[in-house]
Structure formats: structure tokens, C-alpha cells
Design an enzyme around this catalytic site. Structure first.
Site, short mmCIF file in Angstrom:
data_model
loop_
_atom_site.label_atom_id
_atom_site.label_comp_id
_atom_site.label_asym_id
_atom_site.label_seq_id
_atom_site.Cartn_x
_atom_site.Cartn_y
_atom_site.Cartn_z
N GLU A 107 0.83 -1.22 0.00
CA GLU A 107 0.00 0.00 0.00
C GLU A 107 0.86 1.27 0.00
OE1 GLU A 107 -2.89 -0.55 -0.69
OE2 GLU A 107 -3.72 -2.25 0.40
N HIS A 116 -2.70 2.73 8.18
CA HIS A 116 -3.78 1.94 7.59
C HIS A 116 -4.01 0.70 8.45
CE1 HIS A 116 -6.20 -0.47 4.96
NE2 HIS A 116 -5.23 -1.36 4.79
N HIS A 166 -7.35 -2.41 9.83
CA HIS A 166 -8.61 -3.09 9.51
C HIS A 166 -9.51 -3.16 10.75
CE1 HIS A 166 -6.14 -5.57 6.29
NE2 HIS A 166 -6.28 -4.30 5.94
N GLU A 188 -17.95 12.62 21.08
CA GLU A 188 -16.54 12.89 20.78
C GLU A 188 -16.27 12.99 19.27
OE1 GLU A 188 -14.07 13.53 23.16
OE2 GLU A 188 -16.02 13.70 24.12
N HIS A 197 -12.92 -3.07 3.60
CA HIS A 197 -11.48 -3.34 3.80
C HIS A 197 -10.93 -2.73 5.11
CE1 HIS A 197 -7.24 -3.71 1.94
NE2 HIS A 197 -7.11 -3.32 3.18
P1 13P Z 1 0.90 -5.33 3.25
O1 13P Z 1 1.28 -6.63 3.96
O2 13P Z 1 1.46 -5.27 1.86
O3 13P Z 1 1.27 -4.13 4.09
O4 13P Z 1 -0.67 -5.33 3.06
C1 13P Z 1 -1.52 -5.39 4.16
C2 13P Z 1 -2.81 -4.70 3.91
O5 13P Z 1 -3.45 -4.29 4.85
C3 13P Z 1 -3.27 -4.54 2.52
O6 13P Z 1 -4.26 -3.57 2.45
ZN ZN Z 2 -5.41 -3.40 4.33
#
Ligand code: 13P
Ligand code: ZN
Length: 272
Positions: free
Chosen positions: A117, A140, A142, A170, A211
Site C-alpha cells: 500500500e 492503515h 482493519h 466525541e 477493507h
Molecule cells: P501489506 O502486507 O502489503 O502491508 O498489506 C496489508 C494490507 O493491509 C493490505 O491492504
Molecule cells: Zn489493508
């Protein structure tokens, strides 16, 4: 020269990745972080003209990141393992003068490379640096409830922002500019990188439907705190879905924004 493993930069990333793993957000290799580091700090640890190897970026980076240094999580690496072996799971790169290559100064010990990413990270850094030169971190991850919430709503950032603001007092205080929303897209591509960066012009957080989420901040704590607040709010939303009796009134949201002197995202609250 000092040992980079002992630097506050590596320590901060190692601690936050372990923390994020414990939150249950970063299964397997899920999630990635990039952290802009000033050259004067890098000089304390490395000569800035000696590189281990070069790694092609796969796109031409923006001028503003040329010659800049980023500490970046490796692709395929597990957040839970960073703290045990930072040199294997992280890398410090310098963006080349032609903006097409990353010079590796440290890390990715077994021949790895930066996150898949990295286009979204580097393009987001470029945009955020133009909006606010103090923005150093792109994160980033999840987070479960944020992903659930995105799956239950239309891919509309006014709707998503309103639901968040109406669920937790908040929320408007921490992200008055609202949340940017992208539809489900193929991750790891330049296209999703460009779309994310475009949203970063007006938002510090962007939801990737089905995602995860991107957050930007001046430092690790700020980027994490932003994502943490979105996730907590999404959790409140999902746990109360279909049962809400006391939704936050619009007047309270307006009052909070006035109290903290915040510029709210347009079109979310009627009459504002
Ligand atoms: P990477 O292992 O390449 O960082 O990917 C993880 C991820 O969250 C893809 O969106
Ligand atoms: Zn991801």
C-alpha cells in the site's frame, strides 16, 4: 553513530503495531504504517548517501516527497511481530531524486520491501504535507466495527459522517471535517492510492469499504487516536443499530462545534 533500533521512531512504531494487533485490527499481515523522518534525525544514525539496495516504487512520487525519509512497515509482515524484530519487519527508505525509487538505508533484512500500500501512503503524505506540513504519519488498519459500519451504509461520506457524529459526542470534536469514503476497490494499486490521496485533501480519515481505514496525523499518537475514535464510534453504532432511543440531537453537535471553534464538514447537519 547511534543504533537505529534504539531510536524513538522504531520504538514508537513497534509499540503502536503491537497495540493495534491487540485491538484485533491487524490480523495476519493486515495494516501498514509510514512515518516521515527529518534528515537531521536520520543523520544521527546513518550516512545519508549509503544505501543497502534500491527498490522501485512502481509510480512516480510527488515532488514534495523527493529526498524524504520514511520508516515503513514491510509487505507481508505481521504487526504482532514488529516489536520482536523491527529490522526484519520495518524499513527506512529515502525517496530518490527521480522520484521512482526507494533507497533502502535500514531494515527489510531478509530481502523484503515496503508495504504493497505504499502508493496510497506516499500519495497521501504528498497531499497532507501540502495541507499541513506537520503531518508525518499515515496509518492503515482493519478495524472491525468500522468495516461493519461501511458494509451497512451507502458509500456516501455525508451519510457515514452523520451516523458517526450522531452516535458519539466525541466524534464531531475529533473529526469535524468528517470521514472520506471510497467504495470497495482493488487494494495495493496506484488507483486506490490516487483515490485515497484525493480524499486526503479534505479529510484526515478515509474509509475503504469492505477493507479498512486510513488515518493521517502529525504523529503516531494523533493518527492512532483518530482511528481509535472512529472505531469506538462505529462500535457504538453497530451495537445499538436498530435499538437507538437517544440519538445525539443536531443542536448538541452544533453546540460542540461552536464550543471548540470547529469548522464542520458541510451538508452533514441541517441548518449549518
Ligand atoms: P501489506 O502486507 O502489503 O502491508 O498489506 C496489508 C494490507 O493491509 C493490505 O491492504
Ligand atoms: Zn489493508
Amino acid at each position: 553513530m547511534k543504533d537505529f533500533v534504539e531510536s524513538r521512531f522504531v520504538k514508537e512504531v513497534a509499540e503502536i503495531t503491537a497495540n493495534m494487533y491487540r485491538q484485533g485490527w491487524d490480523e495476519r499481515n493486515g495494516g501498514n504504517i509510514s512515518y516521515l523522518i527529518d534528515e537531521e534525525c536520520v543523520r544521527e544514525y546513518f550516512p545519508t548517501d549509503k544505501f543497502i539496495r534500491d527498490i522501485p516504487l512502481g509510480f512516480e512520487a510527488d515532488d514534495i516527497v523527493k529526498g524524504r525519509y520514511f520508516l515503513v512497515t514491510g509487505t507481508g509482515k505481521y504487526f504482532k511481530n514488529v516489536i520482536k524484530d523491527p529490522e526484519e519487519n520495518l524499513g527506512l527508505v529515502k525517496i530518490s531524486e527521480d522520484k521512482k525509487t526507494a533507497h533502502l538505508l535500514w531494515g527489510y533484512r531478509s530481502g523484503g520491501k515496503f508495504t504493497s500500500e505504499f502508493p496510497a501512503h506516499l500519495m497521501s503524505h504528498a497531499v497532507r504535507l501540502k495541507v499541513n506540513p506537520s503531518n508525518r504519519v499515515i496509518m492503515h488498519t482493519h478495524p472491525t466495527y468500522t468495516i461493519c459500519m461501511g458494509a451497512c451504509l451507502p458509500t456516501d461520506e455525508v451519510v457515514f459522517t452523520r451516523k458517526l457524529w450522531k452516535s458519539n459526542t466525541e466524534a464531531v470534536v475529533v473529526f469535524p471535517e468528517g470521514i472520506g469514503v471510497l467504495p470497495c476497490m482493488i487494494c495495493g494499486t496506484n488507483e486506490i492510492g490516487e483515490a485515497t490521496a484525493e480524499k486526503m485533501n479534505t479529510h484526515r480519515i478515509v474509509s475503504w469499504t469492505n477493507h479498512g481505514i486510513y488515518g493521517a496525523g502529525n504523529d503516531i499518537d494523533e493518527a492512532f487516536g483518530l482511528i481509535e475514535t472512529v472505531e469506538k464510534t462505529a462500535q457504538i453504532y453497530m451495537l445499538t443499530l436498530g435499538h437507538v432511543v437517544n440519538e445525539i440531537p443536531d443542536e448538541v453537535i452544533i453546540g460542540l462545534a461552536k464550543l471548540w471553534n470547529l469548522k464542520m464538514m458541510d451538508g452533514v447537519i441541517e441548518g449549518e
